[in-house]
Design a protein around this motif. Sequence first.
Motif, PDB file in Angstrom:
ATOM      1  N   ARG A   6       1.034  -1.205  -0.035  1.00  0.00           N
ATOM      2  CA  ARG A   6      -0.017   0.050  -0.134  1.00  0.00           C
ATOM      3  C   ARG A   6       0.919   1.257   0.034  1.00  0.00           C
ATOM      4  O   ARG A   6       2.169   0.954   0.245  1.00  0.00           O
ATOM      5  CB  ARG A   6      -0.846   0.018   1.299  1.00  0.00           C
ATOM      6  N   ARG A   7       0.408   2.240  -0.455  1.00  0.00           N
ATOM      7  CA  ARG A   7       1.082   3.529  -0.201  1.00  0.00           C
ATOM      8  C   ARG A   7       0.794   3.978   1.337  1.00  0.00           C
ATOM      9  O   ARG A   7      -0.305   4.370   1.469  1.00  0.00           O
ATOM     10  CB  ARG A   7       0.480   4.637  -1.072  1.00  0.00           C
ATOM     11  N   PRO A   8       1.767   4.136   2.110  1.00  0.00           N
ATOM     12  CA  PRO A   8       1.533   4.157   3.637  1.00  0.00           C
ATOM     13  C   PRO A   8       1.035   5.509   3.712  1.00  0.00           C
ATOM     14  O   PRO A   8       0.054   5.387   4.604  1.00  0.00           O
ATOM     15  CB  PRO A   8       3.047   4.123   4.033  1.00  0.00           C
ATOM     16  N   SER A   9       1.568   6.685   3.351  1.00  0.00           N
ATOM     17  CA  SER A   9       0.982   8.004   3.582  1.00  0.00           C
ATOM     18  C   SER A   9      -0.575   8.170   3.194  1.00  0.00           C
ATOM     19  O   SER A   9      -1.380   8.653   4.389  1.00  0.00           O
ATOM     20  CB  SER A   9       1.526   9.121   3.077  1.00  0.00           C
ATOM     21  N   THR A  10      -1.173   7.761   2.094  1.00  0.00           N
ATOM     22  CA  THR A  10      -2.327   7.734   2.010  1.00  0.00           C
ATOM     23  C   THR A  10      -3.258   6.728   2.710  1.00  0.00           C
ATOM     24  O   THR A  10      -4.301   7.001   3.291  1.00  0.00           O
ATOM     25  CB  THR A  10      -2.473   7.073   0.278  1.00  0.00           C
ATOM     26  N   TYR A  11      -2.916   5.495   3.080  1.00  0.00           N
ATOM     27  CA  TYR A  11      -3.429   4.689   3.789  1.00  0.00           C
ATOM     28  C   TYR A  11      -3.485   5.313   5.208  1.00  0.00           C
ATOM     29  O   TYR A  11      -4.795   5.220   5.796  1.00  0.00           O
ATOM     30  CB  TYR A  11      -2.958   3.386   3.992  1.00  0.00           C
ATOM     31  N   THR A  12      -2.605   5.603   5.827  1.00  0.00           N
ATOM     32  CA  THR A  12      -2.591   6.290   7.164  1.00  0.00           C
ATOM     33  C   THR A  12      -3.536   7.501   7.173  1.00  0.00           C
ATOM     34  O   THR A  12      -4.509   7.747   8.035  1.00  0.00           O
ATOM     35  CB  THR A  12      -1.128   6.795   7.767  1.00  0.00           C
ATOM     36  N   MET A  13      -3.474   8.648   6.332  1.00  0.00           N
ATOM     37  CA  MET A  13      -4.343   9.604   6.338  1.00  0.00           C
ATOM     38  C   MET A  13      -5.871   9.129   5.986  1.00  0.00           C
ATOM     39  O   MET A  13      -6.834   9.902   6.755  1.00  0.00           O
ATOM     40  CB  MET A  13      -4.029  10.414   5.068  1.00  0.00           C
ATOM     41  N   SER A  14      -5.933   8.241   5.237  1.00  0.00           N
ATOM     42  CA  SER A  14      -7.544   7.671   4.874  1.00  0.00           C
ATOM     43  C   SER A  14      -8.107   7.091   6.180  1.00  0.00           C
ATOM     44  O   SER A  14      -9.210   7.268   6.450  1.00  0.00           O
ATOM     45  CB  SER A  14      -7.431   6.846   3.710  1.00  0.00           C
ATOM     46  N   LEU A  15      -7.366   6.275   6.896  1.00  0.00           N
ATOM     47  CA  LEU A  15      -7.757   5.724   8.065  1.00  0.00           C
ATOM     48  C   LEU A  15      -8.187   6.671   9.045  1.00  0.00           C
ATOM     49  O   LEU A  15      -9.238   6.635  10.007  1.00  0.00           O
ATOM     50  CB  LEU A  15      -6.775   4.820   8.778  1.00  0.00           C
ATOM     51  N   LEU A  16      -7.221   7.691   8.961  1.00  0.00           N
ATOM     52  CA  LEU A  16      -7.666   9.082  10.228  1.00  0.00           C
ATOM     53  C   LEU A  16      -8.958   9.623   9.698  1.00  0.00           C
ATOM     54  O   LEU A  16      -9.643  10.438  10.458  1.00  0.00           O
ATOM     55  CB  LEU A  16      -6.261   9.994  10.108  1.00  0.00           C
ATOM     56  N   GLY A  17      -8.883   9.831   8.262  1.00  0.00           N
ATOM     57  CA  GLY A  17      -9.980  10.287   7.916  1.00  0.00           C
ATOM     58  C   GLY A  17     -11.576   9.567   8.116  1.00  0.00           C
ATOM     59  O   GLY A  17     -12.527  10.343   8.350  1.00  0.00           O
ATOM     60  N   LEU A  18     -11.238   8.375   8.013  1.00  0.00           N
ATOM     61  CA  LEU A  18     -12.598   7.346   8.326  1.00  0.00           C
ATOM     62  C   LEU A  18     -12.840   7.571   9.799  1.00  0.00           C
ATOM     63  O   LEU A  18     -14.226   7.608  10.297  1.00  0.00           O
ATOM     64  CB  LEU A  18     -12.290   5.932   8.197  1.00  0.00           C
ATOM     65  N   ILE A  19     -11.859   7.702  10.787  1.00  0.00           N
ATOM     66  CA  ILE A  19     -12.097   8.145  12.060  1.00  0.00           C
ATOM     67  C   ILE A  19     -12.792   9.349  12.355  1.00  0.00           C
ATOM     68  O   ILE A  19     -13.729   9.465  13.151  1.00  0.00           O
ATOM     69  CB  ILE A  19     -10.678   7.881  13.107  1.00  0.00           C
ATOM     70  N   PHE A  20     -12.369  10.313  11.805  1.00  0.00           N
ATOM     71  CA  PHE A  20     -13.086  11.483  11.881  1.00  0.00           C
ATOM     72  C   PHE A  20     -14.404  11.674  11.210  1.00  0.00           C
ATOM     73  O   PHE A  20     -15.284  12.087  11.935  1.00  0.00           O
ATOM     74  CB  PHE A  20     -12.174  12.733  11.014  1.00  0.00           C
ATOM     75  N   VAL A  21     -14.749  10.876  10.111  1.00  0.00           N
ATOM     76  CA  VAL A  21     -15.938  10.694   9.645  1.00  0.00           C
ATOM     77  C   VAL A  21     -17.147   9.910  10.477  1.00  0.00           C
ATOM     78  O   VAL A  21     -18.185  10.276  10.742  1.00  0.00           O
ATOM     79  CB  VAL A  21     -15.935  10.141   8.220  1.00  0.00           C
ATOM     80  N   THR A  22     -16.323   9.048  11.123  1.00  0.00           N
ATOM     81  CA  THR A  22     -17.191   8.178  12.219  1.00  0.00           C
ATOM     82  C   THR A  22     -17.642   9.048  13.348  1.00  0.00           C
ATOM     83  O   THR A  22     -18.747   9.083  13.704  1.00  0.00           O
ATOM     84  CB  THR A  22     -16.356   7.011  12.656  1.00  0.00           C
ATOM     85  N   PHE A  23     -16.615   9.861  13.875  1.00  0.00           N
ATOM     86  CA  PHE A  23     -17.032  10.803  14.941  1.00  0.00           C
ATOM     87  C   PHE A  23     -18.064  11.806  14.458  1.00  0.00           C
ATOM     88  O   PHE A  23     -18.982  12.113  15.240  1.00  0.00           O
ATOM     89  CB  PHE A  23     -15.752  11.599  15.341  1.00  0.00           C
ATOM     90  N   VAL A  24     -17.959  12.450  13.344  1.00  0.00           N
ATOM     91  CA  VAL A  24     -18.778  13.374  12.744  1.00  0.00           C
ATOM     92  C   VAL A  24     -20.243  12.651  12.746  1.00  0.00           C
ATOM     93  O   VAL A  24     -21.264  13.072  13.063  1.00  0.00           O
ATOM     94  CB  VAL A  24     -18.628  13.908  11.401  1.00  0.00           C
ATOM     95  N   ALA A  25     -20.494  11.369  12.246  1.00  0.00           N
ATOM     96  CA  ALA A  25     -21.620  10.551  11.999  1.00  0.00           C
ATOM     97  C   ALA A  25     -22.285  10.344  13.512  1.00  0.00           C
ATOM     98  O   ALA A  25     -23.449  10.723  13.707  1.00  0.00           O
ATOM     99  CB  ALA A  25     -21.284   9.096  11.279  1.00  0.00           C
ATOM    100  N   VAL A  26     -21.241   9.918  14.368  1.00  0.00           N
ATOM    101  CA  VAL A  26     -21.983   9.684  15.931  1.00  0.00           C
ATOM    102  C   VAL A  26     -22.284  11.210  16.498  1.00  0.00           C
ATOM    103  O   VAL A  26     -23.367  11.070  17.277  1.00  0.00           O
ATOM    104  CB  VAL A  26     -20.845   9.035  16.882  1.00  0.00           C
ATOM    105  N   PHE A  27     -21.561  12.013  16.341  1.00  0.00           N
ATOM    106  CA  PHE A  27     -21.858  13.375  16.928  1.00  0.00           C
ATOM    107  C   PHE A  27     -23.313  13.826  16.373  1.00  0.00           C
ATOM    108  O   PHE A  27     -24.108  14.445  17.071  1.00  0.00           O
ATOM    109  CB  PHE A  27     -20.635  14.646  16.312  1.00  0.00           C
ATOM    110  N   GLY A  28     -23.232  13.775  14.893  1.00  0.00           N
ATOM    111  CA  GLY A  28     -24.651  14.364  14.282  1.00  0.00           C
ATOM    112  C   GLY A  28     -25.882  13.368  14.654  1.00  0.00           C
ATOM    113  O   GLY A  28     -26.835  13.771  14.967  1.00  0.00           O
ATOM    114  N   ALA A  29     -25.759  12.033  14.686  1.00  0.00           N
ATOM    115  CA  ALA A  29     -26.753  11.349  15.164  1.00  0.00           C
ATOM    116  C   ALA A  29     -27.147  11.103  16.515  1.00  0.00           C
ATOM    117  O   ALA A  29     -28.514  10.809  16.795  1.00  0.00           O
ATOM    118  CB  ALA A  29     -26.633   9.884  14.559  1.00  0.00           C
TER     119      ALA A  29
END
Length: 178
Positions: A6-29
């Motif tokens: 995998r491309r390490p930087s893209t993979y890591t940043m995307s995982l962090l992005g998913l954590i943020f998106v999950t937080f936004v979904a839980v926060f919003g719901a």
Amino acid sequence: MPVTLRRPSTYTMSLLGLIFVTFVAVFGAVIVPSASRLIDQILVVTVVWLVGWFVWLTGVKPRIVVGEAGLVVVGWFVRWDIAWSAVRSVTGGRALVITLDDGQEIAPTVAGGSMISTVTRNVTQRRMLAVIEARRPAAAEPADTPVRRRIDVQAIPFLAVFVVLIVVTVTVYRTTGR
């Protein structure tokens, strides 16, 4: 044992992005259900879910799996299963390119060129090329299905997540007394 590239930087940043998106979904719901109408919350959950799916497809899912039987190249929307007998050559440079016996070229998403890879002298592409070449057998036996290409957007798991998010949003909204 297969090796996943995998491309390490893209993979890591995307995982962090998913954590943020999950937080936004839980926060919003869950946390702010009384601040808006149900339809507003469903729209927010839908947008957040689509962003999460996009981040997954473009950053987390793409990879190259180097195995004994051949390569599995997973891109944003397509998955290639390639037997070693179908691989004519693998070349690196600004981008990694897999050339098949029939002349078709596959440029894996995770090994594509970018400004950062150019600045770092294509370290990721060269590393991936070295791993593939080291694991590639000298003489591969012909396979029944040398190359298989299929659409891979992982719709079922993400639709299940969407349904769960909607159910949680509606349940929380109704239990808050609206």
